[in-house]
Design a protein around this motif. Structure first.
Motif, PDB file in Angstrom:
ATOM      1  N   VAL A   1       0.851  -1.193   0.000  1.00 30.03           N
ATOM      2  CA  VAL A   1       0.000   0.000   0.000  1.00 30.03           C
ATOM      3  C   VAL A   1       0.885   1.240   0.000  1.00 30.03           C
ATOM      4  O   VAL A   1       1.757   1.377   0.849  1.00 30.03           O
ATOM      5  CB  VAL A   1      -0.941   0.014   1.223  1.00 30.03           C
ATOM      6  N   ARG A   2       0.633   2.140  -0.929  1.00 21.41           N
ATOM      7  CA  ARG A   2       1.435   3.358  -1.019  1.00 21.41           C
ATOM      8  C   ARG A   2       0.589   4.625  -0.900  1.00 21.41           C
ATOM      9  O   ARG A   2       1.093   5.726  -1.090  1.00 21.41           O
ATOM     10  CB  ARG A   2       2.182   3.387  -2.366  1.00 21.41           C
ATOM     11  N   ALA A   3      -0.704   4.468  -0.576  1.00 13.25           N
ATOM     12  CA  ALA A   3      -1.566   5.646  -0.462  1.00 13.25           C
ATOM     13  C   ALA A   3      -2.605   5.416   0.623  1.00 13.25           C
ATOM     14  O   ALA A   3      -3.142   4.315   0.771  1.00 13.25           O
ATOM     15  CB  ALA A   3      -2.248   5.947  -1.789  1.00 13.25           C
ATOM     16  N   VAL A   4      -2.878   6.472   1.383  1.00 12.04           N
ATOM     17  CA  VAL A   4      -3.933   6.465   2.394  1.00 12.04           C
ATOM     18  C   VAL A   4      -4.863   7.625   2.083  1.00 12.04           C
ATOM     19  O   VAL A   4      -4.408   8.747   1.859  1.00 12.04           O
ATOM     20  CB  VAL A   4      -3.375   6.587   3.822  1.00 12.04           C
ATOM     21  N   ALA A   5      -6.175   7.365   2.056  1.00 11.50           N
ATOM     22  CA  ALA A   5      -7.166   8.398   1.756  1.00 11.50           C
ATOM     23  C   ALA A   5      -7.828   8.887   3.038  1.00 11.50           C
ATOM     24  O   ALA A   5      -7.984   8.131   4.005  1.00 11.50           O
ATOM     25  CB  ALA A   5      -8.215   7.859   0.798  1.00 11.50           C
ATOM     26  N   PHE A   6      -8.248  10.155   3.029  1.00  5.70           N
ATOM     27  CA  PHE A   6      -8.870  10.787   4.185  1.00  5.70           C
ATOM     28  C   PHE A   6     -10.145  11.508   3.748  1.00  5.70           C
ATOM     29  O   PHE A   6     -10.247  11.996   2.623  1.00  5.70           O
ATOM     30  CB  PHE A   6      -7.916  11.790   4.833  1.00  5.70           C
ATOM     31  N   GLY A   7     -11.092  11.630   4.673  1.00  2.00           N
ATOM     32  CA  GLY A   7     -12.346  12.304   4.389  1.00  2.00           C
ATOM     33  C   GLY A   7     -12.338  13.768   4.777  1.00  2.00           C
ATOM     34  O   GLY A   7     -13.415  14.352   4.952  1.00  2.00           O
ATOM     35  N   ASP A   8     -11.177  14.389   4.905  1.00  2.00           N
ATOM     36  CA  ASP A   8     -11.090  15.803   5.265  1.00  2.00           C
ATOM     37  C   ASP A   8     -11.671  16.671   4.159  1.00  2.00           C
ATOM     38  O   ASP A   8     -11.598  16.330   2.970  1.00  2.00           O
ATOM     39  CB  ASP A   8      -9.638  16.199   5.522  1.00  2.00           C
ATOM     40  N   LEU A   9     -12.204  17.843   4.549  1.00  2.00           N
ATOM     41  CA  LEU A   9     -12.922  18.692   3.605  1.00  2.00           C
ATOM     42  C   LEU A   9     -12.215  20.005   3.290  1.00  2.00           C
ATOM     43  O   LEU A   9     -12.089  20.377   2.139  1.00  2.00           O
ATOM     44  CB  LEU A   9     -14.324  18.987   4.145  1.00  2.00           C
ATOM     45  N   PHE A  10     -11.758  20.753   4.320  1.00  2.00           N
ATOM     46  CA  PHE A  10     -11.163  22.045   3.999  1.00  2.00           C
ATOM     47  C   PHE A  10     -10.122  22.545   4.985  1.00  2.00           C
ATOM     48  O   PHE A  10      -9.587  23.645   4.818  1.00  2.00           O
ATOM     49  CB  PHE A  10     -12.241  23.126   3.819  1.00  2.00           C
ATOM     50  N   LEU A  11      -9.805  21.830   6.024  1.00  2.00           N
ATOM     51  CA  LEU A  11      -8.838  22.331   7.010  1.00  2.00           C
ATOM     52  C   LEU A  11      -7.415  22.116   6.501  1.00  2.00           C
ATOM     53  O   LEU A  11      -6.863  21.020   6.560  1.00  2.00           O
ATOM     54  CB  LEU A  11      -9.050  21.644   8.350  1.00  2.00           C
ATOM     55  N   ALA A  12      -6.806  23.197   5.996  1.00  2.00           N
ATOM     56  CA  ALA A  12      -5.530  23.093   5.295  1.00  2.00           C
ATOM     57  C   ALA A  12      -4.402  22.630   6.208  1.00  2.00           C
ATOM     58  O   ALA A  12      -3.504  21.894   5.778  1.00  2.00           O
ATOM     59  CB  ALA A  12      -5.177  24.437   4.655  1.00  2.00           C
TER      60      ALA A  12
END
Length: 300
Positions: free
Chosen positions: A162-173
């Motif tokens: 696995v080389r990628a992890v996804a996140f459900g973040d929306l706008f907090l830079a």
């Protein structure tokens, strides 16, 4: 519901407020280390992130070039944003979700921030037909401890290809930058399938898609009367104007029990309501007695 040594953590509210005061990126590890969940949603410029503009008309119109399908692990909170991110990833032919990654307090046995029991999160994973990998966090846990355990987990995922992890973040830079840095140190890439979208549109998409969720945590702006409410059109219509419709700044958190990707709904019943540091939590109990069927999530 378990009391301070074993229940929903009081640090949930404290972690969210700390993010607003001292910078969200610096508070990410601290909030998770205290057993309060994936990234704290306590800071941000507003409800709507900057919309990324096209590089050019030709680039915007061109379809993505075909390439190898990448295995991706999704950071899983058990809430609606995670479920919508999963749907977006499932619709992307260039990635394949191979599992869910969640943090939990190893003393309380609850997923971070949302405070939901591990048994129910494991039931979500079984209903989705996906492996679930836990990152257990000690209590108490320093930021250094948290980052060490996450680094260890990421290294093991990398060892699985696995080389990628996804996140459900929306706008907090700040939170995005923190995650990208953490993944880069592990030689991995962070993906954000929901990033920069209007949160009112995303909230409507959650409801229209058939994702079914209930509110399990609410902040001072909402109070206890919102606990247990379904996340639906009525909920969105009645939210105060100052509250982000996706709760991205920590105003509320949800538990998803059904949706298009679920093989069957997750059965639960409401338990005790408890206040911790100005935040209210609803304990959810598995509807059936005894241990959950199937294999539990595995620690990384």
């Amino acid at each position: 519901m378990d009391r301070p040594s074993g229940g929903v953590q009081a640090a949930g509210g404290a972690g969210l407020r700390a993010a607003a005061r001292h910078g969200a990126a610096r508070a990410v590890a601290g909030a998770e280390a205290r057993g309060t969940g994936h990234a704290p949603k306590g800071a941000g410029p507003g409800w709507r992130g900057a919309r990324p503009g096209p590089v050019g008309a030709r680039a915007a119109a061109a379809p993505p070039a075909p390439g190898p399908v990448r295995p991706v692990v999704l950071s899983w909170s058990g809430g609606k944003d995670s479920a919508l991110a999963l749907a977006r990833l499932a619709a992307d032919p260039q990635v394949r979700v191979v599992g869910l990654l969640a943090t939990s307090n190893e003393v309380t046995g609850r997923i971070s921030i949302h405070g939901v029991r591990r048994a129910l999160v494991e039931a979500q994973a079984r209903a989705l037909g996906l492996p679930l990998w836990w990152v257990p966090l000690p209590d108490p846990c320093s930021n250094a401890d948290y980052e060490e355990r996450m680094a260890r987990a990421l290294a093991r995922l990398a060892g699985r290809g696995v080389r990628a992890v996804a996140f459900g973040d929306l706008f907090l830079a700040d939170i995005r930058a923190y995650r990208e840095g953490q993944l880069a140190r592990a030689g991995m890439t962070a993906l954000f399938p929901l990033w920069g979208k209007d949160t009112r549109e995303l909230a409507g998409e959650v409801v229209a898609s058939g994702i079914r969720a209930v509110v399990v945590a609410s902040g001072p702006d909402l109070g206890p009367r919102w606990l247990g409410r379904p996340y639906d059109a009525r909920f969105l219509a009645e939210l105060p104007a100052t509250v982000d419709p996706c709760g991205e700044r920590g105003e509320f958190h949800t538990f998803v029990y059904d949706g298009p990707a679920f093989r069957e709904p997750v059965a639960f019943r409401p338990g005790e309501r408890v206040e911790r540091g100005g935040f209210w939590y609803l304990d959810l109990l598995p509807a059936a007695p005894g241990e959950p069927d199937g294999s539990p999530g595995r620690a990384l």
